[in-house]
Enzyme design. Structure first.
Site, PDB file in Angstrom:
ATOM      1  CE1 TYR A  94     -26.282   6.834  56.039  1.00 46.17           C
ATOM      2  CE2 TYR A  94     -24.098   7.341  55.217  1.00 46.17           C
ATOM      3  CZ  TYR A  94     -25.465   7.526  55.182  1.00 46.17           C
ATOM      4  OH  TYR A  94     -25.997   8.419  54.293  1.00 46.17           O
ATOM      5  CB  SER A 194     -39.172  12.111  57.990  1.00 45.04           C
ATOM      6  OG  SER A 194     -39.390  12.155  56.589  1.00 45.04           O
ATOM      7  N   GLY A 195     -37.859  14.826  58.049  1.00 49.50           N
ATOM      8  CA  GLY A 195     -37.222  15.955  57.361  1.00 49.50           C
ATOM      9  C   GLY A 195     -37.439  15.874  55.859  1.00 49.50           C
ATOM     10  NE  ARG A 216     -44.291   6.864  63.156  1.00 53.99           N
ATOM     11  CZ  ARG A 216     -43.055   6.894  63.640  1.00 53.99           C
ATOM     12  NH1 ARG A 216     -42.526   5.829  64.184  1.00 53.99           N
ATOM     13  NH2 ARG A 216     -42.350   7.998  63.596  1.00 53.99           N
ATOM     14  CG  MET A 288     -37.581   5.815  59.649  1.00 55.54           C
ATOM     15  SD  MET A 288     -38.782   6.996  60.231  1.00 55.54           S
ATOM     16  CE  MET A 288     -39.065   7.894  58.756  1.00 55.54           C
ATOM     17  CG  PHE A 310     -32.615   9.329  45.579  1.00 58.86           C
ATOM     18  CD1 PHE A 310     -32.181   9.647  44.302  1.00 58.86           C
ATOM     19  CD2 PHE A 310     -32.299  10.187  46.628  1.00 58.86           C
ATOM     20  CE1 PHE A 310     -31.440  10.807  44.067  1.00 58.86           C
ATOM     21  CE2 PHE A 310     -31.558  11.342  46.399  1.00 58.86           C
ATOM     22  CZ  PHE A 310     -31.136  11.650  45.119  1.00 58.86           C
TER      23      PHE A 310
HETATM   24  C1  NAG Z   1     -48.976   3.121  54.498  1.00 63.72           C
HETATM   25  C2  NAG Z   1     -47.641   3.480  54.951  1.00 63.72           C
HETATM   26  O1  NAG Z   1     -46.729   3.507  54.188  1.00 63.72           O
HETATM   27  N1  NAG Z   1     -47.503   3.747  56.226  1.00 63.72           N
HETATM   28  C3  NAG Z   1     -46.261   4.023  56.860  1.00 63.72           C
HETATM   29  C4  NAG Z   1     -45.792   5.415  56.567  1.00 63.72           C
HETATM   30  O2  NAG Z   1     -44.843   5.886  57.449  1.00 63.72           O
HETATM   31  C5  NAG Z   1     -45.152   5.740  58.806  1.00 63.72           C
HETATM   32  C6  NAG Z   1     -44.078   6.419  59.575  1.00 63.72           C
HETATM   33  O3  NAG Z   1     -44.161   7.809  59.354  1.00 63.72           O
HETATM   34  C7  NAG Z   1     -45.298   4.281  59.124  1.00 63.72           C
HETATM   35  O4  NAG Z   1     -45.516   4.044  60.489  1.00 63.72           O
HETATM   36  C8  NAG Z   1     -46.432   3.756  58.315  1.00 63.72           C
HETATM   37  O5  NAG Z   1     -46.559   2.369  58.515  1.00 63.72           O
END
Ligand code: NAG
Ligand code: NAG
Ligand code: NAG
Length: 373
Positions: A94, A194-195, A216, A288, A310
């Site tokens: 971080y 997510s949060g 997802r 992520m 951001f």
């Molecule tokens: C289209 C897109 O942005 N998909 C992503 C959105 O976030 C998820 C995780 O919550 C990813 O796995 C997707 O690829």
């Protein structure tokens, strides 16, 4: 996981560091982060002495409480969540890293026990949250300087107060600061569960904005869809559905979004950009996928899209404590009106931290772990 490796300017780094130190003690860096006690004492804290796997490096220790100086506040912590950024900080990944050893945790709510003679804004009984990251909230009690704390109303739910200062603030600023959106406009986001994603759904709904939420594919997708809809999400689509041509149908009744919020990066961000209206902005706040954001040249040229980022700590550096306090109070109003609920939480007693840390690092865990003191 949120992974930040941004390079901070010297001035910013110094200010952040100051926040860390001033919050944890007054007698200089490492020694004051905490002082370990030979005898068992009342204060218990989750401490790490070096970076690594949180399940291995975090220990429950007894600490001594620092003396309460003139501008200090003695706080009894009530509840503190485990956020992805807390995990990154312990791992050492971080951009803001406290001096070690350090107490874990950046967010949480406490109650004032006593105040020094020069403290004017706070009194015993008040609820407080940290003004900045790095104070170490995973402990039963602490002495903080007055300016390291922000008072919050105590008529909101404990879980809301404990999770107020990071995700809802990030969500609100991203919705308001980048595009001038009007009620009826739409916003697309990924990492919708997510949060930050859950806060975006609720705050957007309160502002009259319509959300398109990408999640997802998962076994319990209907359960997730129902839950996000109950928060005010208008459309919930899987990543796979987003790539299908039928996606166009959504835009028959929802305007094309001018704002996309990206907590993932990588391929997923490319998909988000495809859906943006010409001239629109994608704001990235997390990574992520641990992949760079990939933007197609033709989309950038023909749609003149804007890519922004951001980071709440940066926003706080550029704004006064009063502006942050005003943001907190705006969010408290939404909470009181029932428009902003805390994310789904699992409360775990401090001594069961091992279990909570492990649970917080599992994929698809839709419940935020909150340590209770
Ligand atoms: C289209 C897109 O942005 N998909 C992503 C959105 O976030 C998820 C995780 O919550 C990813 O796995 C997707 O690829
Ligand atoms: C963070 O650092 C640890 C080592 O402390 C490493 O094992 C891990 O993969 C890193 N995580 C990320 C998200 O980069
Ligand atoms: C309170 O503030 C005054 C003025 O800044 C200072 O002189 C005094 O030493 C402070 N008192 C304590 C107990 O810190």
């Amino acid at each position: 996981m949120w992974v930040f490796r941004s390079v901070l300017g010297a001035r910013t780094a110094a200010r952040l560091l100051w926040g860390v130190l001033s919050a944890s003690g007054r007698h200089g860096p490492a020694a004051s982060s905490y002082s370990a006690s030979a005898q068992p004492s009342r204060v218990r804290a989750l401490v790490y002495g070096h970076h690594g796997d949180p399940a291995k490096v975090v220990e429950l220790k007894n600490l001594e409480l620092a003396a309460v100086g003139g501008s200090d506040v003695h706080v009894k912590m009530l509840a503190a969540p485990i956020n992805p950024s807390d995990i990154n900080m312990i791992q050492g990944n971080y951009s803001l890293l406290p001096k070690l050893p350090a107490v874990g945790g950046n967010e949480g709510v406490g109650q004032v026990v006593a105040v020094g003679s020069n403290v004017t804004r706070l009194k015993p009984g008040d609820w407080v949250i940290p003004a900045n990251a790095g104070v170490g909230t995973w402990r039963t009690e602490a002495v903080f300087s007055e300016e390291a704390l922000i008072g919050v109303p105590s008529d909101i739910p404990l879980q809301s107060a404990a999770t107020l200062s990071v995700n809802p603030c990030t969500a609100y600023r991203m919705l308001v600061d980048f595009e001038q959106l009007q009620p009826g406009d739409s916003v697309i986001q990924n990492a919708s569960n997510s949060g930050v994603g859950q806060a975006v759904i609720q705050i957007a709904a309160a502002l009259g904005l319509r959300t398109i939420n990408v999640v997802r594919e998962r076994p319990d997708i209907q359960k997730l869809t129902d839950r996000l809809k109950s928060l005010g999400a208008e459309h919930i689509i899987t990543e796979e559905e987003l790539r299908r041509p039928e996606m166009k149908n959504i835009f028959k009744d929802v305007p094309q979004p001018r704002l996309a919020l990206n907590g993932v990066g990588g391929k997923s961000s490319t998909e988000l950009l495809r859906q943006l209206a010409p001239g629109g902005t994608m704001v990235t706040y997390g990574g992520m996928a641990k992949q760079p954001v990939i933007a197609s040249v033709s989309l950038l040229i023909f749609k003149d899209l804007k890519l922004r980022g951001f980071w709440l700590s940066q926003w706080k550096n550029n704004h006064s404590p009063d502006q942050f306090k005003a943001l907190i109070l705006t969010l408290c109003d939404l909470i009181r009106r029932g428009q902003l609920a805390a994310p789904t939480c699992t409360e775990v007693p401090l001594q069961d931290y091992q279990h909570a840390l492990e649970a917080s690092m599992k994929p698809f865990v839709s419940s935020k772990q909150i340590l209770t003191m």
